[in-house]
Design a protein around this motif. Structure first.
Motif, short mmCIF file in Angstrom:
data_model
loop_
_atom_site.label_atom_id
_atom_site.label_comp_id
_atom_site.label_asym_id
_atom_site.label_seq_id
_atom_site.Cartn_x
_atom_site.Cartn_y
_atom_site.Cartn_z
N ILE A 94 0.83 -1.21 0.00
CA ILE A 94 0.00 0.00 0.00
C ILE A 94 0.86 1.26 0.00
O ILE A 94 0.39 2.34 -0.36
N SER A 95 2.13 1.13 0.37
CA SER A 95 3.02 2.29 0.36
C SER A 95 3.28 2.80 -1.06
O SER A 95 3.71 3.95 -1.23
N TYR A 96 3.01 1.97 -2.07
CA TYR A 96 3.19 2.41 -3.45
C TYR A 96 2.05 3.29 -3.94
O TYR A 96 2.11 3.81 -5.07
N MET A 97 1.03 3.49 -3.15
CA MET A 97 -0.03 4.42 -3.51
C MET A 97 0.46 5.84 -3.22
O MET A 97 0.54 6.25 -2.07
N SER A 98 0.84 6.56 -4.26
CA SER A 98 1.51 7.85 -4.09
C SER A 98 0.58 9.04 -4.27
O SER A 98 1.04 10.18 -4.27
N THR A 99 -0.72 8.79 -4.43
CA THR A 99 -1.70 9.87 -4.46
C THR A 99 -2.84 9.51 -3.50
O THR A 99 -3.10 8.33 -3.24
N ARG A 100 -3.51 10.53 -3.00
CA ARG A 100 -4.65 10.26 -2.10
C ARG A 100 -5.76 9.51 -2.83
O ARG A 100 -6.45 8.67 -2.23
N ALA A 101 -5.92 9.80 -4.13
CA ALA A 101 -6.96 9.12 -4.90
C ALA A 101 -6.67 7.62 -4.98
O ALA A 101 -7.58 6.79 -4.81
N ASP A 102 -5.43 7.25 -5.24
CA ASP A 102 -5.08 5.83 -5.31
C ASP A 102 -5.22 5.16 -3.94
O ASP A 102 -5.71 4.03 -3.84
N LEU A 103 -4.81 5.86 -2.89
CA LEU A 103 -4.95 5.30 -1.55
C LEU A 103 -6.43 5.07 -1.22
O LEU A 103 -6.80 4.01 -0.70
N HIS A 107 7.12 19.26 0.36
CA HIS A 107 5.68 19.51 0.30
C HIS A 107 4.92 18.43 -0.47
O HIS A 107 3.69 18.48 -0.53
N ALA A 108 5.63 17.51 -1.08
CA ALA A 108 4.99 16.43 -1.83
C ALA A 108 4.67 15.27 -0.89
O ALA A 108 5.42 14.99 0.05
N GLU A 109 3.56 14.59 -1.13
CA GLU A 109 3.16 13.49 -0.27
C GLU A 109 3.74 12.17 -0.77
O GLU A 109 3.02 11.18 -0.99
N ARG A 110 5.04 12.16 -0.94
CA ARG A 110 5.72 10.94 -1.35
C ARG A 110 7.20 11.06 -1.04
O ARG A 110 7.73 12.15 -0.81
N TYR A 111 7.86 9.91 -1.02
CA TYR A 111 9.31 9.88 -0.83
C TYR A 111 9.90 8.86 -1.78
O TYR A 111 9.17 8.10 -2.44
N VAL A 112 11.21 8.84 -1.87
CA VAL A 112 11.95 7.93 -2.74
C VAL A 112 12.72 6.94 -1.87
O VAL A 112 13.34 7.33 -0.88
N ALA A 113 12.68 5.68 -2.25
CA ALA A 113 13.58 4.68 -1.68
C ALA A 113 14.46 4.19 -2.82
O ALA A 113 14.01 3.43 -3.68
N ASP A 114 15.68 4.67 -2.86
CA ASP A 114 16.65 4.20 -3.85
C ASP A 114 17.30 2.94 -3.30
O ASP A 114 17.82 2.92 -2.17
N MET A 115 17.25 1.88 -4.09
CA MET A 115 17.78 0.58 -3.67
C MET A 115 18.96 0.21 -4.56
O MET A 115 18.86 0.25 -5.80
N ALA A 116 20.07 -0.16 -3.95
CA ALA A 116 21.22 -0.72 -4.67
C ALA A 116 21.34 -2.18 -4.27
O ALA A 116 21.44 -2.50 -3.08
N ARG A 158 14.62 2.21 -8.23
CA ARG A 158 13.99 3.35 -7.54
C ARG A 158 12.53 3.03 -7.23
O ARG A 158 11.78 2.60 -8.11
N HIS A 159 12.14 3.25 -5.98
CA HIS A 159 10.78 3.02 -5.51
C HIS A 159 10.17 4.36 -5.09
O HIS A 159 10.70 5.02 -4.18
N TRP A 160 9.06 4.74 -5.72
CA TRP A 160 8.33 5.95 -5.33
C TRP A 160 7.21 5.53 -4.37
O TRP A 160 6.39 4.68 -4.70
N MET A 161 7.18 6.14 -3.20
CA MET A 161 6.28 5.71 -2.14
C MET A 161 5.42 6.89 -1.65
O MET A 161 5.90 8.02 -1.55
N GLY A 162 4.16 6.59 -1.31
CA GLY A 162 3.29 7.60 -0.75
C GLY A 162 3.64 7.91 0.70
O GLY A 162 4.15 7.06 1.43
N LEU A 163 3.36 9.15 1.11
CA LEU A 163 3.68 9.58 2.48
C LEU A 163 2.59 10.56 2.92
O LEU A 163 2.63 11.73 2.57
N PHE A 164 1.65 10.05 3.71
CA PHE A 164 0.48 10.84 4.08
C PHE A 164 0.38 10.99 5.60
O PHE A 164 0.80 10.09 6.34
N PRO A 165 -0.19 12.09 6.07
CA PRO A 165 -0.37 12.25 7.52
C PRO A 165 -1.30 11.17 8.07
O PRO A 165 -2.18 10.64 7.38
N ARG A 166 -1.13 10.87 9.34
CA ARG A 166 -1.97 9.89 10.02
C ARG A 166 -3.45 10.27 9.89
O ARG A 166 -4.31 9.41 9.68
#
Length: 256
Positions: free
Chosen positions: A119-128, A184-193, A209-217
């Protein structure tokens, strides 16, 4: 069963496609024992009916189901055929369905619905919101949906982690680097090597590269309630995350 993709496609990392055969070395099945036991305790404590069936949305390699299938009849859904193939080998007694958890509708309900870190891959509120609506549509009255993001905004910390394992003559080690491209964006990056060592001792390095959603509780709780659930946030009880403030969210579906 395939489902149509929404207009905002997930940027699927290599890990779940061409690198899928390496996935069991990234997070071995045994690593999921403690958290699967925690999920089972929550289902048993909060389900108003005897929990017997589970829908696992974004089930990946089926590592949670490997520990839950003894107690629950599991139906596993994932978008990627390569991940479903891994899970079928691990969990041949479970039902496997290819589908997008934002749009999936199976026409049946389950006592328990699990949406793990996919579910962390939902990077927009609409997708979540779409995933939560899917969870609600498949949760039986009196049943429980459990949602577990890697982070909410209040618990996110930039940083690095490493790990990996060996098996069947091969080895994998990884370095994860988490960072926010825009405060200010509701997402973060997880770069994996990944460092991958094959059976012959040859090693290659791969970046993913993994783009992940980041929303307030509060957003999580609002969206869970808007879907029709009674929302609940609880600490994630796990020895490796005891001091991180990590949480899981429950959606309790009313009996009537």
């Amino acid at each position: 069963m395939s489902e149509p993709h929404p207009t905002s496609p997930i940027q699927m990392p290599k890990l779940y496609r061409e690198l899928a055969p390496w996935y069991p070395l990234l997070t071995p099945v045994a690593d999921y024992l403690e958290e699967a036991a925690f999920y089972r305790r929550l289902f048993e404590a909060h389900c108003q009916r005897r929990p017997q069936t589970l829908l696992d949305l974004g089930s990946g390699g089926g590592h949670n189901a490997a520990h839950l299938k003894a107690a629950l009849a599991c139906t596993l859904v994932d978008l990627e055929p390569t991940m479903l193939a891994l899970s079928r080998r691990l969990n041949p007694e479970c039902t496997h369905i290819q589908g997008d958890m934002r749009t999936l509708r199976l026409g049946r309900v389950f006592d328990c619905v699990l949406v793990h870190d996919a579910i962390s891959y939902m990077s927009t509120r609409a997708d979540l919101a779409s995933v939560i609506a899917t969870a609600y549509a498949h949760t039986a009255p009196g049943g429980v949906a459990l949602l577990q993001p890697d982070f909410v905004l209040e618990t996110f910390t930039p940083g690095t982690e490493s790990g990996g394992s060996d098996g069947n003559g091969r080895g994998l080690r990884y370095l994860e680097w988490r960072w926010m491209p825009d405060a200010h964006a509701e997402r973060y990056v997880a770069d994996m090597a990944y460092l991958l060592r094959d059976e012959n001792g040859a090693t290659q390095a791969v970046h993913d590269r993994h783009w992940m959603g980041l929303f307030p509780r509060a957003v999580w709780l609002q969206l869970i309630a808007a879907a029709g659930f009674e929302p609940l946030a609880l600490p994630f009880e796990h020895s490796a995350y005891s001091d991180t403030g990590a949480e899981v969210f429950l959606g309790l579906r009313p009996v009537a």
